[in-house]
Design a protein around this motif. Structure first.
Motif, PDB file in Angstrom:
ATOM      1  N   LEU A 122       0.820  -1.212   0.000  1.00 39.93           N
ATOM      2  CA  LEU A 122       0.000   0.000   0.000  1.00 39.93           C
ATOM      3  C   LEU A 122       0.853   1.261   0.000  1.00 39.93           C
ATOM      4  O   LEU A 122       0.526   2.243  -0.674  1.00 39.93           O
ATOM      5  N   GLU A 123       1.952   1.227   0.745  1.00 39.64           N
ATOM      6  CA  GLU A 123       2.810   2.404   0.791  1.00 39.64           C
ATOM      7  C   GLU A 123       3.588   2.576  -0.520  1.00 39.64           C
ATOM      8  O   GLU A 123       3.951   3.690  -0.896  1.00 39.64           O
ATOM      9  N   TYR A 142      10.257   6.690   8.719  1.00 44.00           N
ATOM     10  CA  TYR A 142       9.385   6.657   7.540  1.00 44.00           C
ATOM     11  C   TYR A 142       8.047   7.318   7.878  1.00 44.00           C
ATOM     12  O   TYR A 142       7.497   7.142   8.970  1.00 44.00           O
ATOM     13  N   SER A 143       7.490   8.062   6.931  1.00 43.09           N
ATOM     14  CA  SER A 143       6.202   8.729   7.110  1.00 43.09           C
ATOM     15  C   SER A 143       5.124   7.957   6.330  1.00 43.09           C
ATOM     16  O   SER A 143       5.184   7.888   5.098  1.00 43.09           O
ATOM     17  N   PHE A 144       4.179   7.370   7.045  1.00 45.09           N
ATOM     18  CA  PHE A 144       3.152   6.532   6.416  1.00 45.09           C
ATOM     19  C   PHE A 144       2.093   7.387   5.734  1.00 45.09           C
ATOM     20  O   PHE A 144       1.574   8.344   6.313  1.00 45.09           O
ATOM     21  N   LYS A 145       1.745   7.013   4.491  1.00 47.78           N
ATOM     22  CA  LYS A 145       0.785   7.776   3.684  1.00 47.78           C
ATOM     23  C   LYS A 145      -0.611   7.173   3.718  1.00 47.78           C
ATOM     24  O   LYS A 145      -1.604   7.883   3.667  1.00 47.78           O
ATOM     25  N   PHE A 202      -2.628  -1.534  11.880  1.00 51.81           N
ATOM     26  CA  PHE A 202      -1.724  -2.556  11.358  1.00 51.81           C
ATOM     27  C   PHE A 202      -1.813  -3.811  12.209  1.00 51.81           C
ATOM     28  O   PHE A 202      -1.744  -3.743  13.444  1.00 51.81           O
ATOM     29  N   ILE A 203      -2.022  -4.958  11.557  1.00 52.15           N
ATOM     30  CA  ILE A 203      -2.015  -6.258  12.241  1.00 52.15           C
ATOM     31  C   ILE A 203      -0.753  -6.997  11.821  1.00 52.15           C
ATOM     32  O   ILE A 203      -0.426  -7.052  10.625  1.00 52.15           O
ATOM     33  N   THR A 204      -0.050  -7.561  12.792  1.00 46.46           N
ATOM     34  CA  THR A 204       1.202  -8.249  12.475  1.00 46.46           C
ATOM     35  C   THR A 204       1.479  -9.333  13.502  1.00 46.46           C
ATOM     36  O   THR A 204       0.767  -9.445  14.507  1.00 46.46           O
ATOM     37  N   LEU A 235      10.944  -6.290  11.943  1.00 42.72           N
ATOM     38  CA  LEU A 235      10.850  -5.584  13.227  1.00 42.72           C
ATOM     39  C   LEU A 235      11.106  -4.087  13.045  1.00 42.72           C
ATOM     40  O   LEU A 235      10.445  -3.257  13.686  1.00 42.72           O
ATOM     41  N   PHE A 236      12.021  -3.720  12.138  1.00 40.59           N
ATOM     42  CA  PHE A 236      12.258  -2.296  11.849  1.00 40.59           C
ATOM     43  C   PHE A 236      10.960  -1.637  11.375  1.00 40.59           C
ATOM     44  O   PHE A 236      10.616  -0.522  11.776  1.00 40.59           O
ATOM     45  N   LEU A 237      10.238  -2.353  10.479  1.00 41.50           N
ATOM     46  CA  LEU A 237       8.991  -1.812   9.928  1.00 41.50           C
ATOM     47  C   LEU A 237       7.950  -1.610  11.039  1.00 41.50           C
ATOM     48  O   LEU A 237       7.294  -0.569  11.108  1.00 41.50           O
TER      49      LEU A 237
END
Length: 334
Positions: free
Chosen positions: A258-259, A278-281, A286-288, A298-300
Motif C-alpha cells: 500500500l505504501e 518513515y512517514s506513512f501515507k 496494522f495487524i502483524t 521488526l524495523f517496519l
C-alpha cells in the motif's frame, strides 16, 4: 540507527513450531499508540477493536511448494529452492550441489525439469521450470519451504495452515503470516460487524528470512518483490479515508504494497524498505505477528508503532508467554 538497538532475547520455547487450531484461537495483543496502552485478548475478538466502515486489506498471494529435489544427468542429487517469483515459469533459486552451470537440466519428475538459465551470485541462479503446467507440477513434487527457524521439515498440517484461507494467486515462497489467524468463521464475523475487506497481491520471496548483516539500519536493503494493487482496492481505500474510517493493513507485506502504491493502482516490483523515520501515507492501523530480533520486519513494525513502545510490548509478550514468529500470536497496532 544501530541494528543492535532492535535486539531482544527470546526464550527458544516461545517459538511456535506448529499452528494453533482453530486459527482464530491465537492470542491478540492490542497496542494503542495514542495512550501507549497494551491490552491482551484473543484474535477472535479482533472485531471489537475495529469500527463499522474500517477496511481490512489482505494479501491474497498463495504459497507454493517451492523446495524441489532432483537429479543431474550424472545422477547426482540436487536440492532447488525457488526463492523469487519472476513469471510462472521463471524464478530465482538457491541450488545446492557441485558443478551447477548454465544450461544444466535437473530432473525432478516426468512432468518437471528445472533448467539453469543464469548464475546470479554464489548459490543463487535464475531457472526455468520446463513443464506443461509448472504450478501443477510444483504442487505434485514440491515441499512447502517452512521457515528455517522451525527446525523441522514440512508436515501435512503445513499444507493447510501455512496458507491463508483466501490464498488465490500462486507466487509466494513464504506465507503472509498475519493473515494465518483469519478463519472463515472470523471473516464472516467481521462482515457482521460492518468491517470491509480488500486485497492486494505481494509474492513473498525467501528474502523475508534474510538476516540483516550490516550494523546501521539505514544500510540494509530488502529484496525486490512482485506487487499488484488493483483499482478496486484503491477505490475502497479512498472511500474509507473520505468517510473518516481506518485502512488496516494485515501484515508487513500489505503495508509495503500500500505504501508503494500510494493512492493509485500499481503493478510491478517493490524494494520499499521501511524503518523508523518513515512517514506513512496510507496505512492507519496494522495487524502483524511477533518478528525476529534485528530483522527488517521488526524495523517496519517499530517505524509504525515507535521503537520503545514496540520493544516494551515484546517484553510483555515474553512475560505473558505469547507464541512468536510465523505460527505465533498476533498484534494489532492502533
Amino acid at each position: 540507527m544501530r541494528v543492535e538497538d532492535f535486539d531482544y532475547h527470546l526464550p527458544e520455547e516461545l517459538i511456535a513450531k506448529y499452528p494453533i487450531t482453530p486459527r482464530h484461537n491465537a492470542k491478540l495483543m492490542v497496542l494503542n499508540r495514542k495512550d501507549q496502552s497494551i491490552r491482551h485478548d484473543m484474535f477472535w475478538n479482533l472485531p471489537l477493536y475495529l469500527e463499522e466502515g474500517d477496511l481490512l486489506v489482505f494479501n491474497n498471494s498463495k504459497v507454493l511448494p517451492a523446495r524441489l529435489y532432483g537429479k543431474k544427468p550424472t545422477g547426482g542429487k540436487v536440492e532447488v529452492l525457488l526463492t523469487d517469483f519472476i513469471t510462472r515459469e521463471e524464478w530465482y533459486a538457491l541450488i545446492g550441489g557441485k558443478n551447477i552451470k548454465e544450461g544444466l537440466q535437473i530432473y525432478v519428475g516426468e512432468d518437471l525439469i528445472v533448467e539453469v538459465l543464469e548464475h546470479i551470485e554464489s548459490g543463487k541462479f535464475k531457472v526455468k521450470l520446463l513443464s506443461e503446467d509448472p504450478l501443477k507440477a510444483l504442487d505434485k513434487h514440491g515441499k512447502i519451504p517452512i521457515p528455517p527457524y522451525l527446525r523441522r521439515g514440512e508436515e501435512p498440517i503445513d499444507r493447510v495452515y501455512y496458507q491463508t484461507v483466501f490464498a488465490q494467486i500462486e507466487g509466494s515462497v513464504a506465507a503472509p503470516t498475519a493473515s494465518l489467524h483469519f478463519s472463515e468463521e472470523l471473516l464472516k464475523r467481521l462482515v457482521e460487524y460492518g468491517i470491509k475487506k480488500a486485497f492486494i497481491t505481494l509474492h513473498v520471496s525467501y528474502g523475508t528470512f534474510k538476516p540483516v548483516k550490516v550494523d546501521e539500519v539505514e544500510l540494509h536493503r530488502v529484496d525486490p518483490e512482485y506487487v499488484m494493487v488493483p483499482k478496486e482496492t484503491i477505490k475502497l481505500i479512498k472511500e474509507t479515508k473520505e468517510k473518516g474510517k481506518r485502512v488496516v493493513a494485515v501484515g508487513t507485506t500489505v503495508v509495503r504494497a500500500l505504501e508503494t502504491a500510494g493512492f493509485e493502482p500499481f503493478e510491478g516490483w517493490t524494494e520499499l524498505y521501511i524503518y523508523p523515520g518513515y512517514s506513512f501515507k496510507v496505512v492507519d492501523a496494522f495487524i502483524t505477528n511477533f518478528h525476529l530480533p534485528r530483522s527488517s520486519l521488526l524495523f517496519l513494525v517499530c517505524a509504525f508503532g515507535g521503537r520503545e513502545f514496540i520493544l516494551r510490548a515484546y517484553q510483555e509478550a515474553i512475560k505473558e508467554r505469547y507464541r512468536f514468529y510465523s505460527y505465533g500470536d498476533g498484534m494489532l497496532i492502533l
